[in-house]
Motif scaffolding. Structure first.
Motif, PDB file in Angstrom:
ATOM      1  N   GLU A   1       0.689  12.277 -11.280  1.00 16.57           N
ATOM      2  CA  GLU A   1       1.703  13.304 -11.003  1.00 16.57           C
ATOM      3  C   GLU A   1       2.965  12.646 -10.440  1.00 16.57           C
ATOM      4  O   GLU A   1       4.085  12.998 -10.794  1.00 16.57           O
ATOM      5  N   MET A   2       2.770  11.658  -9.589  1.00 13.08           N
ATOM      6  CA  MET A   2       3.927  10.946  -9.025  1.00 13.08           C
ATOM      7  C   MET A   2       4.682  10.194 -10.117  1.00 13.08           C
ATOM      8  O   MET A   2       5.909  10.160 -10.131  1.00 13.08           O
ATOM      9  N   THR A   3       3.939   9.597 -11.034  1.00 12.96           N
ATOM     10  CA  THR A   3       4.579   8.872 -12.142  1.00 12.96           C
ATOM     11  C   THR A   3       5.463   9.819 -12.952  1.00 12.96           C
ATOM     12  O   THR A   3       6.585   9.484 -13.339  1.00 12.96           O
ATOM     13  N   ARG A   4       4.921  11.015 -13.198  1.00  7.83           N
ATOM     14  CA  ARG A   4       5.708  11.999 -13.957  1.00  7.83           C
ATOM     15  C   ARG A   4       6.982  12.363 -13.192  1.00  7.83           C
ATOM     16  O   ARG A   4       8.073  12.418 -13.762  1.00  7.83           O
TER      17      ARG A   4
ATOM     18  N   GLU B   1       0.711  11.843 -19.609  1.00 10.39           N
ATOM     19  CA  GLU B   1      -0.299  12.813 -19.144  1.00 10.39           C
ATOM     20  C   GLU B   1      -1.548  12.077 -18.694  1.00 10.39           C
ATOM     21  O   GLU B   1      -1.959  11.112 -19.360  1.00 10.39           O
ATOM     22  N   ALA B   2      -2.173  12.569 -17.637  1.00  7.76           N
ATOM     23  CA  ALA B   2      -3.468  12.003 -17.232  1.00  7.76           C
ATOM     24  C   ALA B   2      -4.550  12.566 -18.148  1.00  7.76           C
ATOM     25  O   ALA B   2      -4.476  13.722 -18.549  1.00  7.76           O
ATOM     26  N   VAL B   3      -5.531  11.739 -18.481  1.00  4.00           N
ATOM     27  CA  VAL B   3      -6.702  12.242 -19.198  1.00  4.00           C
ATOM     28  C   VAL B   3      -7.899  12.008 -18.283  1.00  4.00           C
ATOM     29  O   VAL B   3      -8.280  10.864 -18.020  1.00  4.00           O
ATOM     30  N   ILE B   4      -8.425  13.106 -17.756  1.00  5.27           N
ATOM     31  CA  ILE B   4      -9.510  12.981 -16.776  1.00  5.27           C
ATOM     32  C   ILE B   4     -10.807  13.455 -17.423  1.00  5.27           C
ATOM     33  O   ILE B   4     -10.882  14.581 -17.910  1.00  5.27           O
TER      34      ILE B   4
ATOM     35  N   LEU C   1       0.843  -1.208   0.000  1.00  2.00           N
ATOM     36  CA  LEU C   1       0.000   0.000   0.000  1.00  2.00           C
ATOM     37  C   LEU C   1       0.878   1.258   0.000  1.00  2.00           C
ATOM     38  O   LEU C   1       0.624   2.212  -0.731  1.00  2.00           O
ATOM     39  N   PHE C   2       1.929   1.216   0.802  1.00  2.00           N
ATOM     40  CA  PHE C   2       2.787   2.398   0.919  1.00  2.00           C
ATOM     41  C   PHE C   2       3.419   2.763  -0.429  1.00  2.00           C
ATOM     42  O   PHE C   2       3.430   3.914  -0.840  1.00  2.00           O
ATOM     43  N   SER C   3       3.933   1.756  -1.118  1.00  2.00           N
ATOM     44  CA  SER C   3       4.685   2.094  -2.345  1.00  2.00           C
ATOM     45  C   SER C   3       3.894   1.804  -3.621  1.00  2.00           C
ATOM     46  O   SER C   3       4.449   1.778  -4.706  1.00  2.00           O
ATOM     47  N   TYR C   4       2.562   1.666  -3.454  1.00  2.00           N
ATOM     48  CA  TYR C   4       1.755   1.288  -4.624  1.00  2.00           C
ATOM     49  C   TYR C   4       1.827   2.276  -5.794  1.00  2.00           C
ATOM     50  O   TYR C   4       1.838   1.853  -6.960  1.00  2.00           O
ATOM     51  N   PRO C   5       1.998   3.587  -5.536  1.00  2.00           N
ATOM     52  CA  PRO C   5       2.154   4.476  -6.701  1.00  2.00           C
ATOM     53  C   PRO C   5       3.392   4.144  -7.545  1.00  2.00           C
ATOM     54  O   PRO C   5       3.436   4.475  -8.733  1.00  2.00           O
TER      55      PRO C   5
END
Ligand code: ADP
Ligand code: TRP
Length: 324
Positions: A157-160, A178-181, A127-131
């Motif tokens: 944003e973290m991925t970037r 890029e995220a597409v929301i 859970l902690f490092s899931y990003p």
């Protein structure tokens, strides 16, 4: 420019309307305009929260069927299970080593559990490092656009950040995605919180008419009587309705609220629209689920198509870090 989209759904629980409107529908629309599309089942993500093997296995089947019933074309896309591509886990470790712990401390999912919990009770390292695992999912295929619901923006944003950090240390390697929301607000569940498998407040995507109606009738509203004008803003029934209806139907529904529609009638209107939209998906689902091996065949074909791409790119990454 080459435009590669990628998105995943965690294989816990049943697929629901939040997954459909937040991820599946916009992804399939975007896929029509993109050069490449990657859709995957995030099964290694699910074991962070689910320790029941049967639940994970049946969720893999149902989430795969949700994609296929919603119109995913496996011939013109990459459709696979995360766990079939071992290089993703390898990349995840590499990315762990360039990610600041402080970045993970700020992740919403971790912070929510950490509140009033100085011992980190109930927080596993997954859970902690899931990003970071999510970053590996995305960066492994150099995707440029990631359609997700608004709750995933922080992870993008973290991925970037992580990709930029790796590129800075080892030289240009990863695309910055890029995220597409699609919707600014998450789709609400029957209790008004974000619809989520974790909150047990979902309206399932793949269910019969009776179950759909039962779920819609359970949506929480205020207790205003029929005939009393109602505010459509901040109303769960209205927020769900707009996803199914045309602009004109939305305007008419607003008038119904102003004219004091009863909650029973408002929910029936929502049910009729939802049922009409979901009917073709449901029919396809009932048909596909009877076809033995269909899901496994699609996923094993997908793994065969995807593995060579991952193998080739992980070699590039290994050589950048000096392990080849
Ligand atoms: P859940 O929160 O139910 O576990 P997932 O985390 O597996 O769902 O979400 C998979 C995708 O569906 C993600 O892109 C996520 O943003 C989207 N999604 C999930 N719930 C919602 C919602 N209520 N509204 C909009 N998008 C959502
Ligand atoms: N973390 C996402 C969720 O729970 C699912 C997911 C895992 C994902 N890996 C991904 C989404 C990569 C987009 C891209 O909603």
């Amino acid at each position: 420019m080459k435009n590669r989209i990628l998105t995943g759904i965690t294989t816990s629980g049943t697929p629901h309307l939040g997954n459909y409107f937040g991820a599946i529908k916009p992804s399939l629309e975007l896929a029509k305009k993109s050069s490449d599309s990657f859709f995957f089942l995030a099964d290694y993500h699910s074991i962070i929260k689910v320790n029941n093997p049967q639940e994970v296995t049946s969720s893999i089947e149902n989430i795969a069927l949700a994609w296929l019933s919603s119109g995913l074309d496996t011939k013109n896309s990459y459709f696979y299970k995360q766990s079939d591509i071992r290089e993703i886990l390898e990349l995840s470790w590499v990315l762990h080593c360039v990610t600041a712990k402080g970045l993970m401390n700020r992740a919403h999912a971790y912070k929510a559990l950490k509140e009033n919990n100085s011992d980190d009770k109930g927080v596993n390292m997954g859970l902690f490092s899931y990003p970071i695992l999510m970053s590996a999912d995305i960066l492994m295929f150099n995707s440029t656009h990631v359609p997700v619901g608004p709750d995933q923006l922080q992870h993008l944003e973290m991925t970037r950040d992580i990709a930029l950090r790796f590129n800075h240390i080892f030289g240009d390697t990863f695309e910055i995605p890029e995220a597409v929301i699609n919707n600014d607000d998450p789709i609400p569940g029957i209790d008004g919180r974000k619809m989520s498998k974790s909150y047990n407040n979902v309206i399932p995507l793949l269910c019969d008419e009776k179950t759909l109606k039962k779920s819609i009738m359970k949506i929480v509203t205020n207790s205003l009587e029929p005939g009393v004008p109602k505010d459509h803003t901040n109303c769960n029934v209205f927020s769900l309705y707009i996803n199914f209806a045309s602009d004109q139907e939305i305007e008419e529904f607003k008038d119904d609220y102003a004219n004091g529609i009863s909650w029973g009638d408002a929910k029936n209107k929502l049910f009729d629209k939802a049922n009409e939209t979901l009917l073709p998906i449901r029919e396809k689902y009932f048909d596909l689920r009877e076809q033995k091996d269909l899901v496994n065949d699609h996923l094993s074909d997908g793994a065969k198509k995807v593995r060579p791409l991952a193998r080739e790119f992980i070699e590039v990454i290994r050589s950048k870090i000096g392990i080849s």
